[in-house]
Design a protein around this motif. Structure first.
Motif, PDB file in Angstrom:
ATOM      1  N   LYS A   1       1.023  -1.176   0.017  1.00  0.00           N
ATOM      2  CA  LYS A   1      -0.007   0.136   0.074  1.00  0.00           C
ATOM      3  C   LYS A   1       0.860   1.172  -0.131  1.00  0.00           C
ATOM      4  O   LYS A   1       0.557   2.267  -0.812  1.00  0.00           O
ATOM      5  CB  LYS A   1      -1.013   0.070   1.268  1.00  0.00           C
ATOM      6  CG  LYS A   1      -2.009  -0.904   1.092  1.00  0.00           C
ATOM      7  CD  LYS A   1      -3.025  -0.969   2.315  1.00  0.00           C
ATOM      8  CE  LYS A   1      -3.913  -1.911   2.099  1.00  0.00           C
ATOM      9  NZ  LYS A   1      -5.411  -1.598   2.266  1.00  0.00           N
ATOM     10  N   ILE A   2       2.094   1.228   0.657  1.00  0.00           N
ATOM     11  CA  ILE A   2       2.922   2.587   0.656  1.00  0.00           C
ATOM     12  C   ILE A   2       3.639   2.533  -0.906  1.00  0.00           C
ATOM     13  O   ILE A   2       3.348   3.641  -1.123  1.00  0.00           O
ATOM     14  CB  ILE A   2       3.972   2.256   1.613  1.00  0.00           C
ATOM     15  CG1 ILE A   2       3.388   2.395   3.062  1.00  0.00           C
ATOM     16  CG2 ILE A   2       5.137   3.117   1.713  1.00  0.00           C
ATOM     17  CD1 ILE A   2       4.551   1.943   4.211  1.00  0.00           C
ATOM     18  N   ARG A   3       3.646   1.444  -1.266  1.00  0.00           N
ATOM     19  CA  ARG A   3       4.470   1.389  -2.623  1.00  0.00           C
ATOM     20  C   ARG A   3       3.112   2.040  -3.572  1.00  0.00           C
ATOM     21  O   ARG A   3       3.718   3.135  -4.549  1.00  0.00           O
ATOM     22  CB  ARG A   3       4.730   0.201  -3.257  1.00  0.00           C
ATOM     23  CG  ARG A   3       5.683   0.061  -4.512  1.00  0.00           C
ATOM     24  CD  ARG A   3       6.077  -1.336  -4.695  1.00  0.00           C
ATOM     25  NE  ARG A   3       6.909  -1.709  -3.805  1.00  0.00           N
ATOM     26  CZ  ARG A   3       6.570  -2.942  -2.928  1.00  0.00           C
ATOM     27  NH1 ARG A   3       5.606  -3.660  -3.327  1.00  0.00           N
ATOM     28  NH2 ARG A   3       7.539  -3.348  -2.314  1.00  0.00           N
ATOM     29  N   ALA A   4       1.958   1.668  -3.562  1.00  0.00           N
ATOM     30  CA  ALA A   4       1.292   2.070  -4.395  1.00  0.00           C
ATOM     31  C   ALA A   4       0.855   3.525  -4.201  1.00  0.00           C
ATOM     32  O   ALA A   4       0.432   4.522  -5.059  1.00  0.00           O
ATOM     33  CB  ALA A   4      -0.216   1.429  -4.487  1.00  0.00           C
ATOM     34  N   ALA A   5       0.793   3.968  -2.790  1.00  0.00           N
ATOM     35  CA  ALA A   5       0.595   5.339  -2.557  1.00  0.00           C
ATOM     36  C   ALA A   5       1.862   6.420  -3.106  1.00  0.00           C
ATOM     37  O   ALA A   5       1.641   7.499  -3.459  1.00  0.00           O
ATOM     38  CB  ALA A   5       0.419   5.599  -1.006  1.00  0.00           C
ATOM     39  N   ILE A   6       2.907   5.760  -3.024  1.00  0.00           N
ATOM     40  CA  ILE A   6       4.070   6.507  -3.551  1.00  0.00           C
ATOM     41  C   ILE A   6       3.876   6.760  -5.102  1.00  0.00           C
ATOM     42  O   ILE A   6       4.161   7.786  -5.793  1.00  0.00           O
ATOM     43  CB  ILE A   6       5.402   6.092  -3.382  1.00  0.00           C
ATOM     44  CG1 ILE A   6       5.681   6.046  -1.749  1.00  0.00           C
ATOM     45  CG2 ILE A   6       6.507   6.609  -3.953  1.00  0.00           C
ATOM     46  CD1 ILE A   6       6.851   5.672  -1.127  1.00  0.00           C
ATOM     47  N   SER A   7       3.405   5.818  -5.715  1.00  0.00           N
ATOM     48  CA  SER A   7       3.616   5.814  -7.156  1.00  0.00           C
ATOM     49  C   SER A   7       2.400   6.563  -7.818  1.00  0.00           C
ATOM     50  O   SER A   7       2.288   7.061  -8.669  1.00  0.00           O
ATOM     51  CB  SER A   7       3.491   4.458  -7.792  1.00  0.00           C
ATOM     52  OG  SER A   7       2.962   3.631  -7.312  1.00  0.00           O
TER      53      SER A   7
END
Length: 90
Positions: free
Chosen positions: A61-67
């Motif tokens: 979820k962190i990776r998706a929020a950053i991208s």
């Protein structure tokens, strides 16, 4: 071997196998184990509460929020991760 007709023979108590017993009565293949892991992880990804999901789902979820370029959601998710593993500064 044990003779079924002889009442004097006893069942041998053999040592159990080492390791964790199989979940479904048989040993799963690596592909089956990976499929169960992916299904469990996908089921957690749809949860609304990020405080109870696994670490890997939280990192996804962190990776998706950053991208997705969402700084508020990224900051919140990183804060949840920080609460799980607080830094011990000396």
């Amino acid at each position: 071997m044990r003779d079924e007709e002889d009442p004097g023979t006893l069942e041998l108590m053999l040592p159990r196998k080492r390791g964790r017993p199989p979940t479904f009565g048989y040993a799963m293949t690596d592909a089956q184990r990976a499929a169960r892991y992916r299904a469990r992880r996908a089921g957690q990804a749809g949860q609304g509460d990020v405080r109870t999901c696994s670490d890997m789902v939280l990192l996804d979820k962190i990776r998706a929020a950053i991208s997705g370029k969402d700084p508020e959601l990224t900051g919140f998710l990183v804060h949840v991760l920080w609460q799980r593993y607080p830094l011990q500064l000396k």
